[in-house]
Design a protein around this motif. Sequence first.
Motif, PDB file in Angstrom:
ATOM      1  N   VAL A   3     -10.207   6.990   3.427  1.00 45.51           N
ATOM      2  CA  VAL A   3      -8.817   7.440   3.339  1.00 45.51           C
ATOM      3  C   VAL A   3      -8.468   8.167   4.630  1.00 45.51           C
ATOM      4  O   VAL A   3      -8.995   9.250   4.912  1.00 45.51           O
ATOM      5  CB  VAL A   3      -8.595   8.361   2.121  1.00 45.51           C
ATOM      6  CG1 VAL A   3      -7.115   8.720   1.992  1.00 45.51           C
ATOM      7  CG2 VAL A   3      -9.103   7.701   0.841  1.00 45.51           C
ATOM      8  N   VAL A  61      -6.341   9.315  -4.523  1.00 47.20           N
ATOM      9  CA  VAL A  61      -6.172   7.909  -4.129  1.00 47.20           C
ATOM     10  C   VAL A  61      -7.256   7.059  -4.779  1.00 47.20           C
ATOM     11  O   VAL A  61      -6.990   5.988  -5.340  1.00 47.20           O
ATOM     12  CB  VAL A  61      -6.215   7.755  -2.601  1.00 47.20           C
ATOM     13  CG1 VAL A  61      -6.109   6.278  -2.214  1.00 47.20           C
ATOM     14  CG2 VAL A  61      -5.096   8.547  -1.934  1.00 47.20           C
ATOM     15  N   ILE A  80       1.426  10.084  -4.395  1.00 47.99           N
ATOM     16  CA  ILE A  80       0.445  10.407  -3.358  1.00 47.99           C
ATOM     17  C   ILE A  80       1.214  10.673  -2.070  1.00 47.99           C
ATOM     18  O   ILE A  80       2.024   9.837  -1.648  1.00 47.99           O
ATOM     19  CB  ILE A  80      -0.559   9.249  -3.169  1.00 47.99           C
ATOM     20  CG1 ILE A  80      -1.427   9.111  -4.424  1.00 47.99           C
ATOM     21  CG2 ILE A  80      -1.434   9.475  -1.942  1.00 47.99           C
ATOM     22  CD1 ILE A  80      -2.194   7.807  -4.505  1.00 47.99           C
ATOM     23  N   GLU A 133      -3.367   5.416   5.764  1.00 49.29           N
ATOM     24  CA  GLU A 133      -3.754   4.147   5.153  1.00 49.29           C
ATOM     25  C   GLU A 133      -5.203   4.237   4.710  1.00 49.29           C
ATOM     26  O   GLU A 133      -5.897   5.209   5.022  1.00 49.29           O
ATOM     27  CB  GLU A 133      -3.544   2.979   6.112  1.00 49.29           C
ATOM     28  CG  GLU A 133      -4.237   3.120   7.446  1.00 49.29           C
ATOM     29  CD  GLU A 133      -3.817   2.027   8.421  1.00 49.29           C
ATOM     30  OE1 GLU A 133      -4.725   1.379   8.968  1.00 49.29           O
ATOM     31  OE2 GLU A 133      -2.610   1.806   8.638  1.00 49.29           O
ATOM     32  N   THR A 167       2.678  10.703   1.461  1.00 53.63           N
ATOM     33  CA  THR A 167       2.592   9.793   2.609  1.00 53.63           C
ATOM     34  C   THR A 167       3.873   9.933   3.417  1.00 53.63           C
ATOM     35  O   THR A 167       4.867  10.501   2.940  1.00 53.63           O
ATOM     36  CB  THR A 167       2.381   8.343   2.144  1.00 53.63           C
ATOM     37  OG1 THR A 167       2.031   7.516   3.258  1.00 53.63           O
ATOM     38  CG2 THR A 167       3.619   7.780   1.461  1.00 53.63           C
ATOM     39  N   GLN A 212       0.835  -1.202   0.000  1.00 55.63           N
ATOM     40  CA  GLN A 212       0.000   0.000   0.000  1.00 55.63           C
ATOM     41  C   GLN A 212       0.876   1.260   0.000  1.00 55.63           C
ATOM     42  O   GLN A 212       0.631   2.203  -0.768  1.00 55.63           O
ATOM     43  CB  GLN A 212      -0.910  -0.019   1.231  1.00 55.63           C
ATOM     44  CG  GLN A 212      -2.021   1.005   1.209  1.00 55.63           C
ATOM     45  CD  GLN A 212      -2.885   0.965   2.460  1.00 55.63           C
ATOM     46  OE1 GLN A 212      -3.262   2.013   2.981  1.00 55.63           O
ATOM     47  NE2 GLN A 212      -3.210  -0.226   2.947  1.00 55.63           N
ATOM     48  N   LYS A 213       1.903   1.262   0.829  1.00 54.85           N
ATOM     49  CA  LYS A 213       2.794   2.430   0.884  1.00 54.85           C
ATOM     50  C   LYS A 213       3.558   2.606  -0.434  1.00 54.85           C
ATOM     51  O   LYS A 213       3.736   3.743  -0.917  1.00 54.85           O
ATOM     52  CB  LYS A 213       3.779   2.268   2.035  1.00 54.85           C
ATOM     53  CG  LYS A 213       3.144   2.342   3.414  1.00 54.85           C
ATOM     54  CD  LYS A 213       2.754   3.751   3.819  1.00 54.85           C
ATOM     55  CE  LYS A 213       3.931   4.544   4.273  1.00 54.85           C
ATOM     56  NZ  LYS A 213       3.516   5.845   4.892  1.00 54.85           N
ATOM     57  N   TYR A 233       1.433   4.374  -2.961  1.00 50.73           N
ATOM     58  CA  TYR A 233       1.391   5.837  -2.796  1.00 50.73           C
ATOM     59  C   TYR A 233       2.630   6.486  -3.419  1.00 50.73           C
ATOM     60  O   TYR A 233       2.527   7.504  -4.120  1.00 50.73           O
ATOM     61  CB  TYR A 233       1.298   6.215  -1.319  1.00 50.73           C
ATOM     62  CG  TYR A 233       0.104   5.643  -0.601  1.00 50.73           C
ATOM     63  CD1 TYR A 233      -1.110   5.485  -1.257  1.00 50.73           C
ATOM     64  CD2 TYR A 233       0.183   5.255   0.723  1.00 50.73           C
ATOM     65  CE1 TYR A 233      -2.206   4.957  -0.604  1.00 50.73           C
ATOM     66  CE2 TYR A 233      -0.912   4.724   1.397  1.00 50.73           C
ATOM     67  CZ  TYR A 233      -2.104   4.567   0.720  1.00 50.73           C
ATOM     68  OH  TYR A 233      -3.187   4.040   1.372  1.00 50.73           O
ATOM     69  N   VAL A 240      -1.227  10.764   3.457  1.00 49.69           N
ATOM     70  CA  VAL A 240      -2.099   9.593   3.585  1.00 49.69           C
ATOM     71  C   VAL A 240      -1.468   8.608   4.564  1.00 49.69           C
ATOM     72  O   VAL A 240      -0.284   8.262   4.439  1.00 49.69           O
ATOM     73  CB  VAL A 240      -2.320   8.921   2.220  1.00 49.69           C
ATOM     74  CG1 VAL A 240      -3.096   7.611   2.384  1.00 49.69           C
ATOM     75  CG2 VAL A 240      -3.067   9.863   1.285  1.00 49.69           C
ATOM     76  N   HIS A 242       2.524   6.481  -7.235  1.00 46.95           N
ATOM     77  CA  HIS A 242       1.503   7.346  -7.831  1.00 46.95           C
ATOM     78  C   HIS A 242       1.560   8.780  -7.293  1.00 46.95           C
ATOM     79  O   HIS A 242       0.590   9.535  -7.432  1.00 46.95           O
ATOM     80  CB  HIS A 242       0.109   6.747  -7.604  1.00 46.95           C
ATOM     81  CG  HIS A 242      -0.109   5.467  -8.354  1.00 46.95           C
ATOM     82  ND1 HIS A 242       0.270   4.239  -7.856  1.00 46.95           N
ATOM     83  CD2 HIS A 242      -0.646   5.223  -9.582  1.00 46.95           C
ATOM     84  CE1 HIS A 242      -0.030   3.293  -8.724  1.00 46.95           C
ATOM     85  NE2 HIS A 242      -0.579   3.860  -9.779  1.00 46.95           N
TER      86      HIS A 242
END
Length: 384
Positions: A254, A242, A119, A268, A121, A110-111, A114, A266, A117
């Motif tokens: 989110v 996301v 995103i 998780e 975090t 998941q990380k 991010y 973000v 893409h």
Amino acid sequence: MHFFSSNFKLGILGGGQLGKMLLYETRKWDIQTKVMDPSPEAPCKIACNEFVQGDLMDFDTVCAFGKDVDVLTIEIENVNVDALEKLEEDGITVYPSSHTLRTIQNKANQKLFYVDHSIPTSPFTRFAYTSEIADSISKGGLQLPFVWKSAQFGYDGQGVKIVRQLDDLKELPNVECIAERLIDFKNELAVIVARNAEGHIQTYPVVEMEFHPEANQVEYVICPARIDNQVAEKAREVALKVSKQMEHVGLLAVEMFQTQDDEILVNEVAPRPHNSGHYSIEGSYTNQFEQHIRAILGLPLGKTDSKVAGVMVNLVGAEGHTGHVIYQNMNEILKMEGVTPHVYGKKQTRPFRKMGHVTIVDKDMSKARAKAQEVKELIKVVSQ
């Protein structure tokens, strides 16, 4: 396809409180449901059309269950994703998809999603085993303090630990994990995004979450969040990014940090109804559970505005109490205006186990928050 009072069958993997609240909506619309959960006393058991006791992580069990439904959804992430992929290949509609769930199910993946893409975090390091962390610290690759997270099977604050000294590592399981930089934040926020297969999207207002310092569980959810409009819009934009990149169908909660510099990171996500949206049952035009049903069945998405300010209080098992549950002072909170308790139907309590929640609604947010504090202090979830 006809969903209402028909032969259509919705399958739900997981029979806990989220499934139970999904069933409020399916019963309202007379949608036939089939639920599977490993517990013979799952909260969903009394409300679905058909209940199956089974292992959610067993490939053959999940495949056999899914072949008998028209659309399959989840109320918990810990399910066999390979089985979901096989069901999709066999023509069963699965939302969220196996692809989405595979990304989310492992926190390390998941990380990385991010990062790939762009995103925002928190910085992190991935480890195959917890035992590798001490060596990384000794060589200067990782600095204390940090947040340790198990890559898989964490929930309700389990699988998360703030590591402030080397001795803290001794308490942790030797599993795949990540070490995240400890963020100095102003607020923990969340945005729930609803998306259907056609890409139509609705977002719920940004909520503010207050956590229990020991259990790492949400104690209060406050809607709307008490933040500047600019920060709220930034949080919404990040949540939408996301959602767009994950191409999920259904709900995506989110969770985010608001830093001291008002940046949004973000933390998780969860691809299902979420604790941060429980206030919506009493507070919103369309509650999150109805919205999830609308999204996965391709129905028009409902209005997500709040009718009134809302605060949600989690009811968790009191420390020192394990056994058959008793809810103390329920009569006292039922006397209070704008207060609605939800009891999940779990017969056995234990420390910090989620047993229910209470929603407080009021036109005045400050009054709702004060009343929520009073509710928290009044009601006790204890054992016999």
